[in-house]
Design an enzyme around this catalytic site. Structure first.
Site, PDB file in Angstrom:
ATOM      1  N   ASP A   9       0.890  -1.433   0.002  1.00 21.46           N
ATOM      2  CA  ASP A   9       0.071  -0.181  -0.140  1.00 21.46           C
ATOM      3  C   ASP A   9       1.041   1.346   0.126  1.00 21.46           C
ATOM      4  O   ASP A   9       1.876   1.355   0.829  1.00 21.46           O
ATOM      5  CB  ASP A   9      -0.793  -0.048   1.218  1.00 21.46           C
ATOM      6  CG  ASP A   9      -2.023   0.926   1.084  1.00 21.46           C
ATOM      7  OD1 ASP A   9      -1.969   1.746   0.138  1.00 21.46           O
ATOM      8  OD2 ASP A   9      -3.025   0.896   2.064  1.00 21.46           O
ATOM      9  N   ASP A 102      -3.967   2.577  -5.329  1.00 18.46           N
ATOM     10  CA  ASP A 102      -2.669   2.740  -4.614  1.00 18.46           C
ATOM     11  C   ASP A 102      -2.369   1.315  -3.580  1.00 18.46           C
ATOM     12  O   ASP A 102      -1.392   1.566  -2.745  1.00 18.46           O
ATOM     13  CB  ASP A 102      -2.684   3.935  -3.696  1.00 18.46           C
ATOM     14  CG  ASP A 102      -3.891   3.909  -2.618  1.00 18.46           C
ATOM     15  OD1 ASP A 102      -4.413   3.103  -2.835  1.00 18.46           O
ATOM     16  OD2 ASP A 102      -3.861   4.805  -1.755  1.00 18.46           O
ATOM     17  N   GLU A 103      -3.071   0.334  -3.895  1.00 23.02           N
ATOM     18  CA  GLU A 103      -2.573  -1.020  -3.251  1.00 23.02           C
ATOM     19  C   GLU A 103      -2.875  -1.940  -4.088  1.00 23.02           C
ATOM     20  O   GLU A 103      -3.339  -2.207  -5.211  1.00 23.02           O
ATOM     21  CB  GLU A 103      -3.804  -0.953  -2.166  1.00 23.02           C
ATOM     22  CG  GLU A 103      -4.819  -1.116  -2.371  1.00 23.02           C
ATOM     23  CD  GLU A 103      -5.943  -1.558  -1.126  1.00 23.02           C
ATOM     24  OE1 GLU A 103      -5.409  -2.320  -0.211  1.00 23.02           O
ATOM     25  OE2 GLU A 103      -7.085  -1.014  -0.986  1.00 23.02           O
TER      26      GLU A 103
END
Length: 381
Positions: A9, A102-103
């Site tokens: 993350d 974003d992960e």
């Protein structure tokens, strides 16, 4: 073979991107959003200390942290950085799932015999930091749930390994809020019954949980006990959703064609939000009466909002329709999908507009996707 699943993350991703662009922002309280009437899309750890959280109205966030600097988000920059990080990770792992902008989930099962999964994940994280300058945290365990919770506990810029024998000791003392599927309503319900830690939840009979929260009760019990067999789904930019309309008679009625295109865009946007997708590419296709087919596409910042995607779709139609000839078919496709929330990229939107989308989606869920929409999408119906 034991599973080895890593969750990675990017820490305060939007904030970190802005700090790459302007180093004077490092260490200062930041809010990424769309102005005084908007909502918080992301915030720095310096503001979280005062209680600021994502999706909070910016006015409320500024009351909690008056010193915070509000920056209008640059989704194009964030999208490009996300693509760069994806390419770095994808080049180094056998199976990658892009869970959101974003992960990421990495399936490293079986790689222990070659590298050592924890060391390999550490090197991937370091490659991301070295090549992009973005901070990233990760956790490695036997399944997606434990790894995701582990990443949250390791932040910021942390790394954590949770082998199978340590899963229960790791999970037990944590709040049930740490379980991904536990929202505020479920948390409040369970808290009133004294179920506040994962250990207590894991010891609660499945039957009781089923009575309290329905069919998700068994799944919640499994997660509390560190059980999750969900596979890592390989990521592909080719993932897409689309709609086409073949006219009963070839037409040159541009007003009617744009109306139909508008309606199709709205329906697809509703589908994006229901399935929690964001799109990064819009494709418009037309087929002329002589069966010649032409397409054009835009690469855009991630979004799922009607007004943004409709603007791009109509601009593309103007570019692709370059002959004075009757049209047989019109099509629209959204591709380059990643999972994400509707409001995360609406930096130009107000609370009222976001609330409007939520209200419209509720109506569509209850009465059907065609029950409400823009007048322009109904002109030809």
């Amino acid at each position: 073979m034991n599973r080895a699943i890593a969750h990675m993350d990017l820490d305060t991703f939007f904030v970190s991107c802005e700090r790459l662009k302007n180093s004077d922002l490092v260490g200062k309280p930041l809010i990424i959003g769309g102005g005084d009437r908007g909502v918080v899309a992301s915030c720095s750890y310096e503001t979280r200390y005062f209680g600021v959280r994502s999706a909070m109205p910016i006015k409320m966030a500024l009351r909690l942290c008056p010193e915070a600097k509000v920056i209008r988000g640059d989704m194009e920059m964030y999208s490009n950085m996300s693509h760069t990080v994806t390419e770095i990770i994808q080049d180094k792992v056998p199976v990658l799932e892009k869970a959101s902008i974003d992960e990421f989930y990495l399936d490293l099962s079986g790689m222990d015999k070659f590298f050592g999964c924890y060391q390999w994940t550490t090197e991937i994280a370091e490659a991301v930091r070295k090549n992009t300058g973005l901070p990233i945290s990760f956790a490695l365990s036997t399944n997606k749930t434990v790894s995701k919770i582990g990443t949250g506990e390791s932040k910021p810029i942390g790394k954590l390994e949770i082998p199978e024998q340590n899963i229960k000791p790791f999970l037990n003392p944590l709040s049930i809020k740490k379980i991904p599927m536990v929202g505020n309503v479920t948390f409040q319900l369970l808290s009133r019954l004294g179920v506040r830690t994962i250990e207590t939840l894991s010891e609660t009979p499945i039957e009781v949980l089923h009575q309290l929260i329905g069919k998700n009760g068994q799944e919640l019990w499994k997660k509390a006990n560190g059980i999750d067999e969900t596979p890592v789904v390989p990521y592909s930019e080719r993932k897409s959703i689309s709609k086409e309309n073949t006219f009963s008679q070839d037409t040159i009625d541009i007003t009617a064609i744009k109306s139909i295109l508008s309606g199709m865009v709205e329906q697809l946007c509703f589908q994006l939000r229901q399935e929690k997708w964001l799109t990064s590419t819009v494709v418009v296709k037309i087929r002329y009466s002589n069966f010649d087919t032409e397409t054009k596409q835009y690469r855009i910042p991630y979004t799922s909002s009607d007004h943004t995607l409709l603007k791009y779709a109509l601009e593309l139609f103007e570019k692709v329709y370059n002959r004075r000839m009757r049209i047989r078919l019109i099509g629209i496709k959204f591709t380059g999908l990643v999972h994400g929330c509707h409001q995360m990229n609406l930096f130009e939107d107000t609370e009222e507009l976001i609330s409007l989308y939520q209200a419209l989606d509720k109506i569509k869920m209850r009465f059907g996707s065609d029950s409400v929409g823009r007048a322009s999408g109904f002109l030809n119906q």
